[in-house]
Design a protein around this motif. Structure first.
Motif, mmCIF file in Angstrom:
data_model
loop_
_atom_site.group_PDB
_atom_site.id
_atom_site.type_symbol
_atom_site.label_atom_id
_atom_site.label_comp_id
_atom_site.label_asym_id
_atom_site.label_seq_id
_atom_site.Cartn_x
_atom_site.Cartn_y
_atom_site.Cartn_z
ATOM 1 N N VAL A 34 -26.023 16.273 29.862
ATOM 2 C CA VAL A 34 -26.970 16.755 28.869
ATOM 3 C C VAL A 34 -26.763 18.259 28.767
ATOM 4 C CG1 VAL A 34 -29.409 17.040 28.274
ATOM 5 C CG2 VAL A 34 -28.635 14.936 29.376
ATOM 6 N N TYR A 35 -26.794 18.768 27.538
ATOM 7 C CA TYR A 35 -26.650 20.196 27.297
ATOM 8 C C TYR A 35 -27.892 20.706 26.595
ATOM 9 C CZ TYR A 35 -21.865 19.481 28.675
ATOM 10 O OH TYR A 35 -20.743 19.150 29.403
ATOM 11 N N ILE A 36 -28.492 21.747 27.167
ATOM 12 C CA ILE A 36 -29.731 22.329 26.665
ATOM 13 C C ILE A 36 -29.393 23.658 26.022
ATOM 14 C CG2 ILE A 36 -32.002 23.209 27.336
ATOM 15 C CD1 ILE A 36 -31.306 21.280 29.937
ATOM 16 N N LEU A 37 -29.785 23.845 24.759
ATOM 17 C CA LEU A 37 -29.547 25.115 24.076
ATOM 18 C C LEU A 37 -30.776 26.000 24.273
ATOM 19 C CD1 LEU A 37 -27.588 26.752 22.340
ATOM 20 C CD2 LEU A 37 -28.764 25.838 20.325
ATOM 21 N N ALA A 38 -30.603 27.061 25.066
ATOM 22 C CA ALA A 38 -31.708 27.956 25.421
ATOM 23 C C ALA A 38 -31.130 29.276 25.916
ATOM 24 C CB ALA A 38 -32.553 27.321 26.530
ATOM 25 N N THR A 39 -31.969 30.290 25.963
ATOM 26 C CA THR A 39 -31.535 31.531 26.606
ATOM 27 C C THR A 39 -31.458 31.259 28.109
ATOM 28 O OG1 THR A 39 -33.753 32.400 27.024
ATOM 29 C CG2 THR A 39 -32.742 32.931 24.868
ATOM 30 N N PRO A 40 -30.730 32.086 28.839
ATOM 31 C CA PRO A 40 -30.688 31.891 30.292
ATOM 32 C C PRO A 40 -32.082 31.910 30.923
ATOM 33 C CG PRO A 40 -28.924 33.350 29.626
ATOM 34 C CD PRO A 40 -29.788 33.123 28.410
ATOM 35 N N GLU A 41 -32.952 32.781 30.448
ATOM 36 C CA GLU A 41 -34.302 32.881 31.015
ATOM 37 C C GLU A 41 -35.119 31.613 30.734
ATOM 38 O OE1 GLU A 41 -32.501 36.798 30.413
ATOM 39 O OE2 GLU A 41 -32.898 35.187 28.987
ATOM 40 N N GLN A 42 -34.986 31.075 29.533
ATOM 41 C CA GLN A 42 -35.694 29.833 29.190
ATOM 42 C C GLN A 42 -35.200 28.679 30.056
ATOM 43 O OE1 GLN A 42 -34.563 29.930 25.061
ATOM 44 N NE2 GLN A 42 -36.591 30.630 24.380
ATOM 45 N N ALA A 43 -33.892 28.581 30.223
ATOM 46 C CA ALA A 43 -33.323 27.501 31.043
ATOM 47 C C ALA A 43 -33.754 27.635 32.503
ATOM 48 C CB ALA A 43 -31.804 27.494 30.928
ATOM 49 N N LEU A 44 -33.777 28.863 32.988
ATOM 50 C CA LEU A 44 -34.207 29.107 34.364
ATOM 51 C C LEU A 44 -35.657 28.689 34.553
ATOM 52 C CD1 LEU A 44 -33.390 30.310 37.124
ATOM 53 C CD2 LEU A 44 -34.229 32.516 36.286
ATOM 54 N N ALA A 45 -36.507 29.007 33.595
ATOM 55 C CA ALA A 45 -37.917 28.617 33.683
ATOM 56 C C ALA A 45 -38.047 27.094 33.720
ATOM 57 C CB ALA A 45 -38.709 29.194 32.513
ATOM 58 N N LEU A 46 -37.312 26.388 32.864
ATOM 59 C CA LEU A 46 -37.380 24.918 32.859
ATOM 60 C C LEU A 46 -36.884 24.345 34.183
ATOM 61 C CD1 LEU A 46 -36.122 24.144 29.254
ATOM 62 C CD2 LEU A 46 -38.465 23.961 30.119
ATOM 63 N N ARG A 47 -35.795 24.895 34.683
ATOM 64 C CA ARG A 47 -35.261 24.411 35.962
ATOM 65 C C ARG A 47 -36.264 24.623 37.091
ATOM 66 N NH1 ARG A 47 -30.644 27.665 38.722
ATOM 67 N NH2 ARG A 47 -32.474 28.740 39.501
ATOM 68 N N ASP A 48 -36.803 25.828 37.172
ATOM 69 C CA ASP A 48 -37.678 26.159 38.292
ATOM 70 C C ASP A 48 -39.053 25.504 38.190
ATOM 71 O OD1 ASP A 48 -35.581 27.654 39.229
ATOM 72 O OD2 ASP A 48 -36.485 29.601 38.774
ATOM 73 N N GLU A 49 -39.615 25.426 36.988
ATOM 74 C CA GLU A 49 -40.969 24.904 36.829
ATOM 75 C C GLU A 49 -41.035 23.385 36.822
ATOM 76 O OE1 GLU A 49 -42.885 26.810 33.469
ATOM 77 O OE2 GLU A 49 -42.028 28.743 34.060
ATOM 78 N N PHE A 50 -39.950 22.732 36.386
ATOM 79 C CA PHE A 50 -39.978 21.277 36.280
ATOM 80 C C PHE A 50 -38.983 20.595 37.213
ATOM 81 C CE2 PHE A 50 -41.847 22.864 32.409
ATOM 82 C CZ PHE A 50 -42.956 22.047 32.265
ATOM 83 N N GLY A 51 -38.244 21.372 38.000
ATOM 84 C CA GLY A 51 -37.311 20.808 38.970
ATOM 85 C C GLY A 51 -36.126 20.088 38.348
ATOM 86 N N MET A 52 -35.786 20.463 37.115
ATOM 87 C CA MET A 52 -34.653 19.824 36.450
ATOM 88 C C MET A 52 -33.335 20.359 37.008
ATOM 89 S SD MET A 52 -35.630 19.641 32.450
ATOM 90 C CE MET A 52 -37.307 20.022 32.013
ATOM 91 N N GLY A 53 -32.345 19.496 37.067
ATOM 92 C CA GLY A 53 -31.023 19.877 37.557
ATOM 93 C C GLY A 53 -30.203 20.593 36.499
ATOM 94 N N ILE A 54 -30.693 21.728 36.048
ATOM 95 C CA ILE A 54 -30.021 22.501 35.007
ATOM 96 C C ILE A 54 -29.148 23.558 35.672
ATOM 97 C CG2 ILE A 54 -30.329 24.074 33.054
ATOM 98 C CD1 ILE A 54 -33.111 22.755 32.642
ATOM 99 N N ARG A 55 -27.909 23.625 35.247
ATOM 100 C CA ARG A 55 -27.004 24.690 35.710
ATOM 101 C C ARG A 55 -27.143 25.835 34.714
ATOM 102 N NH1 ARG A 55 -21.437 25.964 34.910
ATOM 103 N NH2 ARG A 55 -20.669 27.144 36.678
ATOM 104 N N VAL A 56 -27.860 26.867 35.118
ATOM 105 C CA VAL A 56 -28.165 27.990 34.223
ATOM 106 C C VAL A 56 -26.922 28.863 34.087
ATOM 107 C CG1 VAL A 56 -29.626 30.003 33.852
ATOM 108 C CG2 VAL A 56 -30.583 27.927 34.873
#
Length: 186
Positions: free
Chosen positions: A156-178
């Motif tokens: 899955v690819y998420i289109l977001a700024t690095p800060e937005q992706a980091l917030a989603l990863r940290d707040e929701f525990g998603m396995g996003i590679r920022v």
């Protein structure tokens, strides 16, 4: 959980309130998970919200149609900043050669090398390496951040700024590679 995610997407500026309302209507049909939501659930909700595109890792009927769908869906996430046309999967001249996926991004020719010879599967590595071609660029800081849900078949690819992706990863525990941050956790 989905409502909290959608509200946070609005707060982060990833979606509008109109998009949030439409997404919540669709997500209501999913019902509440009978367990804590996993990455696959949350990343699926991001797709419904219009900020993510999945790349199917299991069997597809026709690779060219699969690539076309991925390219067009990824471009659509940009809100019109990126367009993709003329998608064509060019066969190799012999079985030892790579195929080539040719297309135009905003009218400019682009191509990806496709190592996977099968027409039944997408080359996830080619998408991983080439997805940057579909980023808006310029003053738009959004980039594609890869995630692999816990079902292990799709990327899955998420289109977001690095800060937005980091917030989603940290707040929701998603396995996003920022991408785009000097962050030891990416």
């Amino acid at each position: 959980m989905y409502q909290r995610l959608v509200i946070r997407l609005v707060e982060l500026g990833l979606i509008t309130t109109d998009r949030a309302e439409a997404a919540l209507t669709e997500l209501a049909d999913w019902g509440a998970p009978d367990r804590a939501p996993r990455d696959v659930d949350l990343l699926g909700a991001l797709r419904v919200c219009g900020v993510a595109v999945p790349v199917h890792g299991d069997d597809v009927d026709f690779a060219e149609a699969g690539y076309r769908w991925v390219l067009e869906e990824a471009a659509a996430l940009s809100g019109g900043a990126v367009t993709v046309t003329d998608v064509e999967l060019v066969p190799a001249e012999d079985e030892d050669e790579e195929r080539e996926l040719r297309f135009r991004v905003n009218g400019v020719p682009a191509h990806w090398r496709i190592e996977l010879a099968s027409d039944d599967y997408l080359d996830l590595g080619a998408v991983w390496e080439g997805i940057e071609d579909l980023e808006p660029g310029g003053d738009d800081r959004r980039v594609f951040h890869p995630a692999r849900p816990d079902n292990l078949y799709d990327d899955v690819y998420i289109l977001a700024t690095p800060e937005q992706a980091l917030a989603l990863r940290d707040e929701f525990g998603m396995g996003i590679r920022v991408r785009g941050l000097a962050d030891p956790g990416d």
